[in-house]
Write an enzyme that holds these catalytic residues in place. Structure first.
Site, PDB file in Angstrom:
ATOM      1  N   LYS A   1       1.071  -1.185   0.005  1.00 36.09           N
ATOM      2  CA  LYS A   1       0.233   0.145   0.042  1.00 36.09           C
ATOM      3  C   LYS A   1       0.623   1.085  -0.121  1.00 36.09           C
ATOM      4  CE  LYS A   1       0.953   1.457   4.590  1.00 36.09           C
ATOM      5  NZ  LYS A   1       1.550   2.279   4.674  1.00 36.09           N
TER       6      LYS A   1
ATOM      7  N   SER B   1      -0.033  -6.634   5.344  1.00 37.28           N
ATOM      8  CA  SER B   1      -0.377  -7.131   4.422  1.00 37.28           C
ATOM      9  C   SER B   1      -0.324  -8.644   4.117  1.00 37.28           C
ATOM     10  CB  SER B   1       0.001  -6.884   2.920  1.00 37.28           C
ATOM     11  OG  SER B   1      -0.678  -7.717   1.577  1.00 37.28           O
TER      12      SER B   1
ATOM     13  N   ASP C   1      -2.139  -1.771  11.034  1.00 40.48           N
ATOM     14  CA  ASP C   1      -2.071  -1.599   9.408  1.00 40.48           C
ATOM     15  C   ASP C   1      -2.439  -2.909   9.054  1.00 40.48           C
ATOM     16  OD1 ASP C   1      -0.711   0.380   9.155  1.00 40.48           O
ATOM     17  OD2 ASP C   1       0.793   0.631   7.949  1.00 40.48           O
TER      18      ASP C   1
END
Length: 289
Positions: free
Chosen positions: A12, A105, A137
């Site tokens: 990201k 992620s 995150d």
């Protein structure tokens, strides 16, 4: 029963990242637009006869306790079915320490893989439980679509995620300076910067989205980390100036750094800039996904 799956863990970028003074619980409130890009790690997840999560990385070192093991443990706590042991083999395409969310992620990609292996779909509340146990995150990545892609307005400490429709007219050139900035150091420098009375003004989520919709050259997003880190890491400023010199409409650091990105009007301009900067910097063109 499915015994193996392959998942992509997309990186990201942050369009703006306001950080506010540390809360009583030790976290910081933030305001940002999170956007996935077509840069990713690949996770091959296989069922084993063990009762844990073994992580192997083919092209980087990973500590024994990491976001994957934390996510696996949290998944086991919340799942209502028996969770098998797994081996996770990672091939990294996302640089470590670059502010691109690679490890977060990875954790979300493992959760998607575990859902498939277990034949279940977790609720939003269950996914948020896992994110809370794993990393701030991770909330964003677990709110992405089934492929792990998306765009969202993110606030709170990262747990307030409002998905929005992404723009697909954004072409980015990433520069990876030879600087690795630990999250711990980045926040220490941010705390020093904030102690001087900076970054008190808050935005509404509508304001963040409205800014996202206007022409890129009119963006006024700020990244608090950029101000806090620029005196310590001079390469960041040099990379920013080079991106501006070769036509970027907007330039900023992603997350807590050290990746710098420039947004270009079209793919050809981004590629042209990459070709000119490739002799000086490790850089890559990407699109949003």
């Amino acid at each position: 029963m499915l015994t193996k799956t392959t998942e992509r863990a997309y990186a990201k970028v942050n369009f703006g990242l306001k950080v506010f003074p540390k809360r009583e619980d030790g976290f910081h409130n933030i305001e940002s637009v999170f956007q996935t890009i077509d840069l990713y790690n690949t996770l091959e997840i296989s069922v084993t006869n063990t009762k844990d999560c073994e992580v192997i990385c083919l092209n980087a070192d990973i500590p024994k306790e990491n976001t994957l093991t934390k996510a696996y443990q949290a998944f086991c706590q919340i799942a209502t079915v028996k969770v098998p042991g797994v081996k996770v083999q990672i091939t990294k395409g996302i640089p470590d320490g670059g502010g691109l969310g690679g490890s977060s992620s990875d954790a979300a990609a493992l959760v998607r893989g575990l859902e498939k292996l277990c034949g279940i779909t977790l609720s939003t509340e269950q996914l948020d439980f896992i994110a809370d146990k794993t990393g701030s995150d991770v909330f964003f990545f677990l709110h992405c679509d089934s492929k792990g892609t998306g765009c969202a307005l993110v606030s709170g400490r990262g747990e307030v995620v409002k998905k929005i429709n992404p723009r697909y007219d954004l072409f980015l050139l990433l520069i990876f300076p030879e600087v690795r900035i630990s999250t711990k150091l980045a926040y220490e420098l941010v705390d020093e910067y904030l102690a001087k009375g900076n970054e008190k003004n808050r935005s509404t989520l509508d304001e963040l989205e409205n800014l996202y919709r206007i022409p890129v050259e009119k963006w006024t997003y700020i990244n608090t980390f950029s101000y806090a880190l620029r005196d310590e890491f001079l390469e960041l400023e040099k990379a920013a100036k080079d991106l501006q010199k070769f036509g970027a409409l907007f330039v900023q650091m992603s997350g807590s750094g050290s990746t710098m990105y420039g947004v270009f009007g079209n793919e050809q301009q981004a590629i042209y800039a990459r070709n000119l900067l490739a002799e000086t910097w490790n850089c890559k063109t990407v699109q949003v996904v």
